[in-house]
Design a protein around this motif. Sequence first.
Motif, mmCIF file in Angstrom:
data_model
loop_
_atom_site.group_PDB
_atom_site.id
_atom_site.type_symbol
_atom_site.label_atom_id
_atom_site.label_comp_id
_atom_site.label_asym_id
_atom_site.label_seq_id
_atom_site.Cartn_x
_atom_site.Cartn_y
_atom_site.Cartn_z
ATOM 1 N N TYR B 5 -32.637 -37.189 8.875
ATOM 2 C CA TYR B 5 -32.351 -38.002 10.069
ATOM 3 C C TYR B 5 -32.881 -39.397 9.786
ATOM 4 O O TYR B 5 -34.090 -39.616 9.695
ATOM 5 C CB TYR B 5 -33.035 -37.362 11.279
ATOM 6 N N VAL B 6 -31.955 -40.314 9.546
ATOM 7 C CA VAL B 6 -32.340 -41.666 9.164
ATOM 8 C C VAL B 6 -32.099 -42.600 10.347
ATOM 9 O O VAL B 6 -31.036 -42.575 10.948
ATOM 10 C CB VAL B 6 -31.526 -42.150 7.941
ATOM 11 N N THR B 7 -33.099 -43.390 10.655
ATOM 12 C CA THR B 7 -32.954 -44.397 11.721
ATOM 13 C C THR B 7 -33.023 -45.775 11.087
ATOM 14 O O THR B 7 -33.957 -46.081 10.350
ATOM 15 C CB THR B 7 -34.079 -44.275 12.742
ATOM 16 N N ASP B 86 -18.013 -38.868 9.881
ATOM 17 C CA ASP B 86 -17.709 -38.677 11.299
ATOM 18 C C ASP B 86 -18.742 -39.404 12.148
ATOM 19 O O ASP B 86 -19.912 -39.520 11.765
ATOM 20 C CB ASP B 86 -17.740 -37.185 11.653
ATOM 21 N N VAL B 87 -18.270 -39.865 13.292
ATOM 22 C CA VAL B 87 -19.176 -40.579 14.200
ATOM 23 C C VAL B 87 -19.421 -39.702 15.413
ATOM 24 O O VAL B 87 -18.491 -39.292 16.096
ATOM 25 C CB VAL B 87 -18.576 -41.929 14.624
ATOM 26 N N VAL B 88 -20.691 -39.432 15.679
ATOM 27 C CA VAL B 88 -21.059 -38.548 16.777
ATOM 28 C C VAL B 88 -21.752 -39.384 17.847
ATOM 29 O O VAL B 88 -22.653 -40.173 17.526
ATOM 30 C CB VAL B 88 -22.009 -37.435 16.283
ATOM 31 N N THR B 96 -23.885 -41.438 12.439
ATOM 32 C CA THR B 96 -22.849 -41.285 11.431
ATOM 33 C C THR B 96 -23.268 -40.146 10.495
ATOM 34 O O THR B 96 -24.423 -40.104 10.048
ATOM 35 C CB THR B 96 -22.696 -42.573 10.621
ATOM 36 N N VAL B 97 -22.363 -39.243 10.246
ATOM 37 C CA VAL B 97 -22.688 -38.077 9.411
ATOM 38 C C VAL B 97 -22.735 -38.512 7.950
ATOM 39 O O VAL B 97 -21.860 -39.222 7.457
ATOM 40 C CB VAL B 97 -21.632 -36.969 9.608
ATOM 41 N N VAL B 103 -27.040 -33.077 0.433
ATOM 42 C CA VAL B 103 -27.873 -32.881 1.614
ATOM 43 C C VAL B 103 -27.188 -33.531 2.819
ATOM 44 O O VAL B 103 -26.815 -34.701 2.785
ATOM 45 C CB VAL B 103 -29.267 -33.515 1.409
ATOM 46 N N TRP B 104 -27.044 -32.736 3.877
ATOM 47 C CA TRP B 104 -26.453 -33.278 5.109
ATOM 48 C C TRP B 104 -27.472 -34.155 5.813
ATOM 49 O O TRP B 104 -28.659 -33.980 5.682
ATOM 50 C CB TRP B 104 -26.029 -32.155 6.054
ATOM 51 N N GLY B 105 -26.955 -35.062 6.590
ATOM 52 C CA GLY B 105 -27.858 -35.885 7.381
ATOM 53 C C GLY B 105 -27.082 -36.705 8.403
ATOM 54 O O GLY B 105 -25.852 -36.711 8.419
#
Lengths: 279, 579
Positions: B5-7, B86-88, B96-97, B103-105
């Motif tokens: 989870y990147v901010t 994808d944009v959530v 943004t996925v 690795v998912w993030g």
Amino acid sequence: MARETFLSYRSYVWFWLCFFALLAMTVVYLLDDPIGGKNGGTIVGYTYGGIATAGILFLMWYGIRKRAYFSARTTLKGILSAHVWIGIALIFVVPLHSGFSFGINVHTLAYVLMLLTIFSGIWGVAMYQRLPYEIQSQRGGGTLKVLMEQVRSISADINRMAASDGGKGAPKSDAFLRMLQQLDFVYQPSLWRSLRRKNPEPIERRSMADSLSSLPIEEQEDGLKLIGLLNKKRELVGRAQEEARALTWVRIWLYLHLPVSFGLIAALAVHIFSVFFYW
Amino acid sequence: MAFRYVTETVNKNGSKETSLKELDQSEILLGRGASSDILLTGRLVSLRHAQLVVGAESLTIQDLESLSGVRVNDQLITKVELHRGDVVKIGNYTFTVTRDDGVWGVLERRSDLAQEEDAEAVIDGQVKKLSFQSYIPSFTVLSVILSLVVVGFFFAAPLSGTNIRSWNSGPISNAHKMIENDCGQCHAEAFTRVRDAECMACHSMSDHAPSLPALVEKHPTLGFRCASCHMEHNGDAGIIATDVKLCADCHGGLDSLLPGTGTPEIPSWHAHPEFRVSVPQPVGAEQPFKKVSLDASDLSDPTKLKLNHQIHLEPDLAGRDGLVTMQCQDCHEPTDDLHEIKPINFERHCSDCHSLEYDERLPGQSVPHGSPDVVYNYLYAQYAQLFLRKEGVEEEQPSSRRRMPGRTEARLPDIEFSRASVNEQARNTEEALFTRTACHLCHFVTDMPDAGAGESRYAVESPAIPQKWMPDSTFNHGAHQEVSCESCHVDVRKSEKTTDLLLPGKENCYQCHAEAHVAGKVDSACVTCHSYHKPLVMEEDKKRTIERILMTRSGSFQASASRSSVGESRPQGSESRPQ
């Protein structure tokens, strides 16, 4: 006795002056029987045309006099009184000038522009008779900017209340947020809605009760506070819209009055030029 | 399974700050609640909002019946598999996925700018939105635009020859419509009133009164111009001036303007003096006519005829074809346009009843209605012819006489003729005609005993029936044809003498004609009966062609300029006032 306004200045002295001048001009007009019929080219026609032109120039001069703050010989109120009553009298002077002949031409255009100017002025007078009482900023209320700031700060209060990240206590329940979503709104200022007086209503008692009853017991108190804040916000938004509406009506006529008066000066100049060019 | 989870936060000064949170679980809870793996705030986020399920090859998101829902690529979803890029959207958050090194993030971009926007600017923007001034141009711009439009369309355009109609101060008279758009035809010079020259280019006028040109010359300040009276641009109302005072301003005081001339002062129709008729004067008089008022005691019709209106209007007179009752128009025949009355003519108006037969032995034979000499010579010739025929010198000519109805075929009378008797017969018949019968009945005859051979011994005074009694006025009989003749020409049936003048006076006209604005009366100005100046036929070399009138239709200045450059188009002498 009512307070003296620019209309009633010195017991309507300008009204009566204009009234009797018009009366005299009408009598002369009716008695006059020039060769070829009454029109702008007779002696009476030229005279009345000159009077009307002088009148228009006097009315235009108001724009200069208004800004002459150090003029002491006359009062601005007196000049405004003359401005209004002479302007209204001109509506009748011009037909007497032209012998009531109108057509689709630059001459009648000048009259139409003059009528537009005068009637926008009358509209302005009507607005000034009523609306100042509705401009809260002139009656101790906040200006639009202050109102907007208040709306913004109360919105912040509401947001804070909903936020759970203050560190104090548990986050608010979803029911609390749902209530907020139903009763709160993001204020998007709209002049159009203001002019149509689409102001937010206070929250109805029933929806208030429904919302409160859906809250968990421990949030009831906050819920009541929230409703207080929401109602306050609605009231502030309503006041801002009313202020915007009053300010618009009290000023927008000038945007017709002034530009059209300059158009009138242009048309008047062309009118005078053309009738003597093709004498 | 690993999850990143990147901010990424962009500061006010533009620099980026990145924070990374690594999670190592396959189910990640997003929400406002304390148990959330990724803690979101804001009023749009539920306590338990959504759940991510992380697999080796797949990432799935599920809405946990949240307040505001979950949007993937702007589609509201309940459960969907996510892909890279994808944009959530959840509440005010946007992710943004990502998938880096298997690795998912998710990457969340934040902007401090957006969050801590200048509150002042926001409020100013809101105030602006509520101010109508932000939606319309300023006073100055509006004034300049409107003035320019007016000047452009109504000053510049007409000066360049278009939209010239906008300067038209009023409807042009019907007669001038074909030059309506060609101002220069009349307004030849800028800032100068229309000059007579422009009128006289097309119109030719008679003088009004001999004194007027002199008056104009003597008093140039009076400024008499054609256009002083003929007002254009008032429709048809002004072009032919009918105002009484146009005439009355001079005629009301002619005694002081032209002292000693005896011209009557006529300030108005109501004060009009009794009509004066032009009575023909005897030959040799100073003036051929004398104006005599209809109410003058010496008024008398000098016509040399013996006419009795009373007898002529009696019923059942003996006419040629039986009994007749005569009507006025039997003798006073209207002209074809009904305006006037034709001159009395013996053949047309008298001969039906007044036969000129001269010898009862020669029925149907009439003398011509001519001078006494003609009558006498005719008689002599007729009797001589009869004598010669009797003598057999002349072959009897086939009768060309018309057989009169009710009469037997005329045959030669049984008269003994001799050379001497021809002359005697002619003289006898002449005497009968001129002193007792046909001629004598109507005419005044003088005996002239010393007449020579071939001359009549009688002279007839010329009747000289006046044709126009009031030549300075016009009267349209046709316009009054619904009214009987006798309602104006009263007492006709009582008139026994030719000297009776049977013309109506002004009181008669007053019955119907009054000055303007009298209820129940016809508005009548001076020009109802009098004309100021009669139009004259334009001299041929001064006339213009239709082409020349119409070719400059659209023009204004160029038009009038080109017109004046054609020298011959200006009539000679048109600069001067009408003389």
